[in-house]
Design an enzyme around this catalytic site. Structure first.
Site, short mmCIF file in Angstrom:
data_model
loop_
_atom_site.label_atom_id
_atom_site.label_comp_id
_atom_site.label_asym_id
_atom_site.label_seq_id
_atom_site.Cartn_x
_atom_site.Cartn_y
_atom_site.Cartn_z
N ASP A 185 46.40 49.62 33.72
CA ASP A 185 47.19 48.56 34.32
C ASP A 185 47.45 47.34 33.43
O ASP A 185 48.29 46.52 33.75
CB ASP A 185 46.50 48.06 35.60
CG ASP A 185 46.49 49.12 36.68
OD1 ASP A 185 47.38 49.99 36.66
OD2 ASP A 185 45.59 49.07 37.55
N ASP A 209 47.92 42.52 34.02
CA ASP A 209 47.32 42.69 35.34
C ASP A 209 46.18 41.68 35.50
O ASP A 209 46.42 40.49 35.54
CB ASP A 209 46.85 44.13 35.53
CG ASP A 209 46.49 44.42 36.98
OD1 ASP A 209 47.17 43.91 37.88
OD2 ASP A 209 45.53 45.16 37.21
N ASP A 213 38.05 43.35 35.63
CA ASP A 213 37.84 44.21 36.79
C ASP A 213 36.45 44.84 36.70
O ASP A 213 36.10 45.40 35.65
CB ASP A 213 38.88 45.33 36.84
CG ASP A 213 40.22 44.88 37.39
OD1 ASP A 213 40.40 43.66 37.57
OD2 ASP A 213 41.08 45.74 37.61
N ARG A 265 41.58 35.00 42.86
CA ARG A 265 40.57 35.97 42.42
C ARG A 265 39.61 35.37 41.38
O ARG A 265 39.52 35.83 40.26
CB ARG A 265 41.22 37.24 41.86
CG ARG A 265 42.06 37.97 42.88
CD ARG A 265 42.49 39.33 42.38
NE ARG A 265 43.27 40.05 43.39
CZ ARG A 265 43.69 41.28 43.28
NH1 ARG A 265 43.41 41.98 42.17
NH2 ARG A 265 44.38 41.85 44.24
#
Length: 386
Positions: A185, A209, A213, A265
């Site tokens: 991504d 992106d 993560d 986030r």
């Protein structure tokens, strides 16, 4: 068992030296009583940090614990001299060669300043330390890092930006084995099914992106001293709402600087547990901390500075029933500025319950500006302190 460091010195002696460097730090030209956080106090006062790079592994805190599995007997030293990249046949001297062709424990450094454009994601091996101190190293303009089912990894002192999505295709992986990757991504650092990972003192911004993560069962992760800026979706903890294996996920987010121009986030959590402590939030767009699927979040002694206009609310919940009223989202000794506020829920829940190697003192939120002043990749002097 007498565990030895790479220089033949007993590991216990290496740990003792780390403690001594802290106690005599003022003699090296740095007053260790300055407002530095506990991680930085552990190693930055050592003017001989270049000769004692492995001292860094004794300084981590939080759920990653001490990273002493990355040092000791058999560590291979590898220096990146060539910024080029060949994802199928890595050349000696390149970063990809160091993480794929060298077996066992490896400590990777950089000979000089460089920008590395990876043509495919760099699949980092277990027991690997990538140490950017002493050079200005940019991972930019192409693919970035993937930690896939690995353990005991340190990523320190790099600048990640403008990471791009990647089409499926083959790439050389750990142990010189060819792997077939699916669509990627465009994350700066992606953890998939990995554990005991420490991400410290990196600068991350403007990727396609996310910036970080932590997904698919990854756990025992510490994210510390990083500078996240100029980005929409900053940090995702937990793969998706249906991936219940992420219930075991435990992540410490500490001493980081978020902003300016971060939208959301910081982090967004699914299922698992996040201890978010002593961070600075320099505004946000949609929200700072959010989540879904009943995660537990302990926000402790952070400084939340709301934007002058827009959302003042720190938290966001995605929940179809009850709006997350039973979730344990706690704010403990946080400081809120410019009208920022945190909506707590749940019955308080347990603290992080760290063991001795993981635990660390949490400063009051009024000290957080000083504790995070050096967040991001450090510009270390070639002759003295870092």
């Amino acid at each position: 068992m007498n565990i030895m460091s790479s220089g033949g010195v007993p590991l216990a002696f290496t740990l003792l030296l780390a403690l001594l460097y802290v106690s005599v730090g003022s003699k090296t030209g740095m007053n260790m009583n300055m407002n530095m956080n506990v991680i930085d106090k552990c190693w930055r006062g050592n003017s001989n940090w270049r000769r004692n790079r492995q001292q860094l592994a004794t300084c981590s805190v939080g759920f990653a614990g001490k990273m002493t599995n990355n040092i000791g007997k058999g560590v291979r030293q590898y220096t990146v001299t060539n910024p080029s990249d060949n994802p199928l046949n890595p050349k000696p001297g390149t970063l990809r060669y160091g993480v794929t062709n060298i077996r066992g424990k490896v400590w990777i450094t950089f000979q000089k300043d460089m920008q590395i454009k990876l043509h495919k994601p760099l699949i980092v091996s277990s027991y690997t330390t990538i140490d950017g101190r002493g050079a200005d190293v940019h991972i930019a303009g192409g693919a970035c890092f993937l930690l896939h089912k690995v353990t005991n990894v340190i990523i320190h002192g790099l600048r990640f930006h403008h990471c791009q999505s990647q089409a499926p295709g083959p790439v050389m992986g750990p142990g010189s084995k060819m792997m077939q990757l699916g669509q990627q991504d465009g994350d700066a650092i992606s953890l998939v099914g990995s554990s005991k990972v420490w991400i410290d003192h990196n600068t991350l911004y403007e990727c396609q992106d996310g910036l970080l993560d932590v997904t698919r069962g990854s756990t025992e992760v510490t994210v510390s001293n990083n500078w996240f800026r100029n980005h929409d979706k900053v940090m995702l903890l937990g793969h998706d709402d249906g991936f219940v294996q992420d219930k075991k996920m435990k992540v410490t987010v500490v001493f980081n600087h978020f902003g300016p121009k971060c939208n959301q986030r910081m982090p967004r959590v699914r299922h698992g547990y996040a201890h978010v402590a002593n961070n600075v939030y320099q505004g946000w767009g949609q929200y700072a901390i959010g989540g879904s699927m009943n995660p537990s979040i302990r926000s402790e002694a952070n400084l939340f500075i709301a934007p002058k206009s827009g959302s003042k609310k720190v938290t966001w919940r995605q929940d179809d029933i009850g709006n997350g009223e039973s979730w344990n989202w706690q704010s403990v000794k946080d400081v809120f500025m410019n009208g920022a506020y945190f909506r707590q829920t749940g019955n308080g829940g347990a603290g992080p319950q760290y063991n001795r190697q993981q635990s660390f003192p949490i400063a009051g939120a009024t000290a957080v500006r000083s504790l995070t002043r050096s967040s991001g990749a450090l510009r270390c002097s070639s002759t003295s302190i870092c």
